[in-house]
Design an enzyme around this catalytic site. Structure first.
Site, PDB file in Angstrom:
ATOM      1  N   ASN A   9      -2.279   2.960   3.352  1.00  0.00           N
ATOM      2  CA  ASN A   9      -1.647   4.281   3.530  1.00  0.00           C
ATOM      3  C   ASN A   9      -2.389   5.366   2.757  1.00  0.00           C
ATOM      4  O   ASN A   9      -2.240   6.555   3.042  1.00  0.00           O
ATOM      5  CB  ASN A   9      -0.191   4.231   3.067  1.00  0.00           C
ATOM      6  CG  ASN A   9       0.686   3.478   4.054  1.00  0.00           C
ATOM      7  OD1 ASN A   9       0.504   3.603   5.263  1.00  0.00           O
ATOM      8  ND2 ASN A   9       1.612   2.686   3.539  1.00  0.00           N
TER       9      ASN A   9
ATOM     10  N   ASP B  32       0.838  -1.212   0.000  1.00  0.00           N
ATOM     11  CA  ASP B  32       0.000   0.000   0.000  1.00  0.00           C
ATOM     12  C   ASP B  32       0.870   1.258   0.000  1.00  0.00           C
ATOM     13  O   ASP B  32       0.792   2.098   0.886  1.00  0.00           O
ATOM     14  CB  ASP B  32      -0.939   0.010   1.218  1.00  0.00           C
ATOM     15  CG  ASP B  32      -0.176   0.062   2.558  1.00  0.00           C
ATOM     16  OD1 ASP B  32      -0.777   0.570   3.543  1.00  0.00           O
ATOM     17  OD2 ASP B  32       0.995  -0.366   2.597  1.00  0.00           O
TER      18      ASP B  32
ATOM     19  N   ASP C  36       6.754   1.138   1.901  1.00  0.00           N
ATOM     20  CA  ASP C  36       6.452   0.132   0.873  1.00  0.00           C
ATOM     21  C   ASP C  36       7.284   0.401  -0.375  1.00  0.00           C
ATOM     22  O   ASP C  36       7.786  -0.514  -1.022  1.00  0.00           O
ATOM     23  CB  ASP C  36       4.986   0.193   0.471  1.00  0.00           C
ATOM     24  CG  ASP C  36       4.028   0.020   1.610  1.00  0.00           C
ATOM     25  OD1 ASP C  36       3.866   0.985   2.392  1.00  0.00           O
ATOM     26  OD2 ASP C  36       3.456  -1.069   1.746  1.00  0.00           O
TER      27      ASP C  36
ATOM     28  N   HIS D 248       9.671   0.377   7.988  1.00  0.00           N
ATOM     29  CA  HIS D 248       9.068  -0.914   8.348  1.00  0.00           C
ATOM     30  C   HIS D 248       9.188  -1.973   7.236  1.00  0.00           C
ATOM     31  O   HIS D 248       9.744  -3.047   7.439  1.00  0.00           O
ATOM     32  CB  HIS D 248       7.576  -0.735   8.658  1.00  0.00           C
ATOM     33  CG  HIS D 248       7.229   0.362   9.589  1.00  0.00           C
ATOM     34  ND1 HIS D 248       7.317   0.248  10.966  1.00  0.00           N
ATOM     35  CD2 HIS D 248       6.766   1.617   9.345  1.00  0.00           C
ATOM     36  CE1 HIS D 248       6.914   1.376  11.526  1.00  0.00           C
ATOM     37  NE2 HIS D 248       6.582   2.229  10.587  1.00  0.00           N
ATOM     38  N   ASP D 249       8.610  -1.657   6.075  1.00  0.00           N
ATOM     39  CA  ASP D 249       8.279  -2.701   5.106  1.00  0.00           C
ATOM     40  C   ASP D 249       9.460  -3.428   4.469  1.00  0.00           C
ATOM     41  O   ASP D 249       9.365  -4.646   4.232  1.00  0.00           O
ATOM     42  CB  ASP D 249       7.364  -2.120   4.020  1.00  0.00           C
ATOM     43  CG  ASP D 249       6.017  -1.721   4.594  1.00  0.00           C
ATOM     44  OD1 ASP D 249       5.339  -0.877   3.994  1.00  0.00           O
ATOM     45  OD2 ASP D 249       5.635  -2.257   5.651  1.00  0.00           O
TER      46      ASP D 249
ATOM     47  N   THR E 232       2.775  -6.022   2.871  1.00  0.00           N
ATOM     48  CA  THR E 232       3.239  -4.875   3.668  1.00  0.00           C
ATOM     49  C   THR E 232       2.144  -3.824   3.849  1.00  0.00           C
ATOM     50  O   THR E 232       2.437  -2.663   4.147  1.00  0.00           O
ATOM     51  CB  THR E 232       4.486  -4.220   3.030  1.00  0.00           C
ATOM     52  OG1 THR E 232       4.123  -3.708   1.739  1.00  0.00           O
ATOM     53  CG2 THR E 232       5.620  -5.208   2.910  1.00  0.00           C
TER      54      THR E 232
ATOM     55  N   PHE F 235      -1.074  -0.334  12.409  1.00  0.00           N
ATOM     56  CA  PHE F 235      -2.009   0.101  11.378  1.00  0.00           C
ATOM     57  C   PHE F 235      -2.484  -1.034  10.463  1.00  0.00           C
ATOM     58  O   PHE F 235      -3.681  -1.174  10.194  1.00  0.00           O
ATOM     59  CB  PHE F 235      -1.368   1.212  10.522  1.00  0.00           C
ATOM     60  CG  PHE F 235      -2.259   1.639   9.377  1.00  0.00           C
ATOM     61  CD1 PHE F 235      -2.037   1.153   8.099  1.00  0.00           C
ATOM     62  CD2 PHE F 235      -3.340   2.479   9.604  1.00  0.00           C
ATOM     63  CE1 PHE F 235      -2.864   1.526   7.052  1.00  0.00           C
ATOM     64  CE2 PHE F 235      -4.181   2.856   8.559  1.00  0.00           C
ATOM     65  CZ  PHE F 235      -3.949   2.368   7.283  1.00  0.00           C
ATOM     66  N   ASN F 236      -1.569  -1.841   9.924  1.00  0.00           N
ATOM     67  CA  ASN F 236      -1.965  -2.850   8.939  1.00  0.00           C
ATOM     68  C   ASN F 236      -2.947  -3.864   9.536  1.00  0.00           C
ATOM     69  O   ASN F 236      -3.936  -4.228   8.897  1.00  0.00           O
ATOM     70  CB  ASN F 236      -0.745  -3.593   8.390  1.00  0.00           C
ATOM     71  CG  ASN F 236       0.098  -2.732   7.467  1.00  0.00           C
ATOM     72  OD1 ASN F 236      -0.383  -1.771   6.878  1.00  0.00           O
ATOM     73  ND2 ASN F 236       1.387  -3.065   7.368  1.00  0.00           N
TER      74      ASN F 236
HETATM   75  O1  RIB Z   1       2.341   0.414  10.777  1.00  0.00           O
HETATM   76  C1  RIB Z   1       3.263   0.502   9.719  1.00  0.00           C
HETATM   77  C2  RIB Z   1       2.705  -0.122   8.475  1.00  0.00           C
HETATM   78  O2  RIB Z   1       1.512   0.565   8.086  1.00  0.00           O
HETATM   79  C3  RIB Z   1       3.655  -0.006   7.268  1.00  0.00           C
HETATM   80  O3  RIB Z   1       3.425  -1.065   6.393  1.00  0.00           O
HETATM   81  C4  RIB Z   1       3.213   1.271   6.633  1.00  0.00           C
HETATM   82  O4  RIB Z   1       3.543   1.324   5.239  1.00  0.00           O
HETATM   83  C5  RIB Z   1       1.730   1.200   6.817  1.00  0.00           C
HETATM   84  O5  RIB Z   1       1.187   0.392   5.778  1.00  0.00           O
HETATM   85 CA    CA Z   2       2.823  -0.565   4.075  1.00  0.00          CA
END
Ligand code: RIB
Ligand code: CA
Length: 326
Positions: A46, A17, A22, A246-247, A131, A172-173
């Protein structure tokens, strides 16, 4: 005659996303010879799925890899409304430096149809990296359970063994589609979880950004600019001095088995809590003796090795673009 090295490559489908981190994950996959990127599917998260799709296409155009097929995925979760992360990633979902226009159209199928076809056509099991929200892969396994044996493993960025970010307890994901993650956790596929407890170790410090700027050409400059925008968001929202990228940790895990230390644990995702929906419950100490470990959970990152992998991939992409210009 296919290239002998291609048999040693890991076939990967990436569902994402974009999203600044990402986007770096896409570049890491493209710039790492160990990975054969079969395709990319988009998901809301996102930003809207329309913006995420366009952002994938623009990152591929930037990297000179418009040949990678892109499929449009879910506009919202299996249940409920779509939570969007534009408050982190900006109005476009990938705010910051200008990017090329898409250089190729999306494929005709939607993400689930595309993922299913790629899995059926692959001559070996495929690693599915997620991701963003798990919606596309959850729907794939719910509607086409017969493809499960064709998935080598699902490696996802999401959840946490500790606190959340989108809510105090939920990352979040997993917050964006906990029901889809629940489907994947119940499916007959190996799962590795790369949560915030791991990715908060992957900070793009000023020294890392300086190394990105040293990568010749547009690739390094763009990544450094993304870190600038992403870093401003993380400082404003969560008082981070440097942004956690993160990703790409999910892709790095495929490139080097030692870059992350893993732990087997029982993992569940909360579906019903008024305040805790989307929270991953990670039983690191077997407090639920009747629940066997079902996930390999990322615990510790070899930070220097991680950034070496990312920067080496950016260098390869930059060299390839320079060669194309000669
Ligand atoms: O919480 C971080 C995640 O949420 C990452 O994958 C960021 O790109 C968002 O998608
Ligand atoms: Ca992401």
């Amino acid at each position: 005659m296919t290239d002998p090295a291609s048999h040693r490559q890991i076939p990967v489908l990436l569902d994402c996303d974009p999203g600044h981190d990402d986007a770096v994950a896409i570049l890491l996959a493209l710039g790492s010879p160990q990975v054969r990127l079969l395709g990319i599917s988009s998901c809301f998260g996102n930003c809207s799925v329309e913006d995420a799709t366009r952002n994938i296409q623009r990152v591929l155009a930037l990297a000179g890899h418009a040949e990678i097929p892109v499929a449009t995925g879910a506009a919202g979760p299996l249940l409920g409304d779509a939570a969007l992360g534009n408050y982190v990633h900006g109005a476009s979902g990938l705010d910051g430096p200008p990017l090329p226009d898409p250089a190729a159209d999306v494929v005709a199928e939607d993400a689930v149809g595309f993922l299913r076809r790629m899995l059926v056509e692959s001559d070996s099991p495929v690693t599915v990296v997620v991701t963003g929200p798990m919606t596309n892969v959850g729907r794939l396994l719910r509607d086409h359970p017969e493809v499960a044996p064709r998935i080598a493993e699902v490696v996802f960025m999401g959840g946490s063994t500790e606190r959340g970010n989108h809510t105090p307890t939920a990352e979040f994901n997993t917050y964006a589609d906990p029901d889809a993650l629940d489907l994947v956790l119940r499916a007959d596929v190996p799962v590795r979880m790369v949560g915030l407890n791991l990715t908060h170790q992957a900070l793009a410090t000023p020294d890392v950004v300086k190394q990105m700027l040293a990568v010749p050409g547009v690739i390094g400059q763009t990544c450094a600019a993304w870190m600038g925008f992403f870093g401003d968001s993380y400082e404003r929202l969560w008082e981070f001095s440097s942004p956690p990228v993160h990703d790409p940790c999910t892709i790095a895990a495929l490139l080097d088995p030692d870059v992350i230390e893993w732990r087997e644990a029982f993992v569940a995702v909360e579906l019903d809590g008024r305040w805790t929906r989307g929270t991953t419950v990670v039983d690191l100490h077997r407090r639920y003796p009747d629940q066997s470990p079902n996930v390999r959970v990322a615990m510790r990152l070899e930070v220097d090795r991680y950034w070496d992998l990312v920067l080496a991939a950016l260098e390869r992409l930059s060299d390839r673009l320079a060669g194309a210009d000669r």
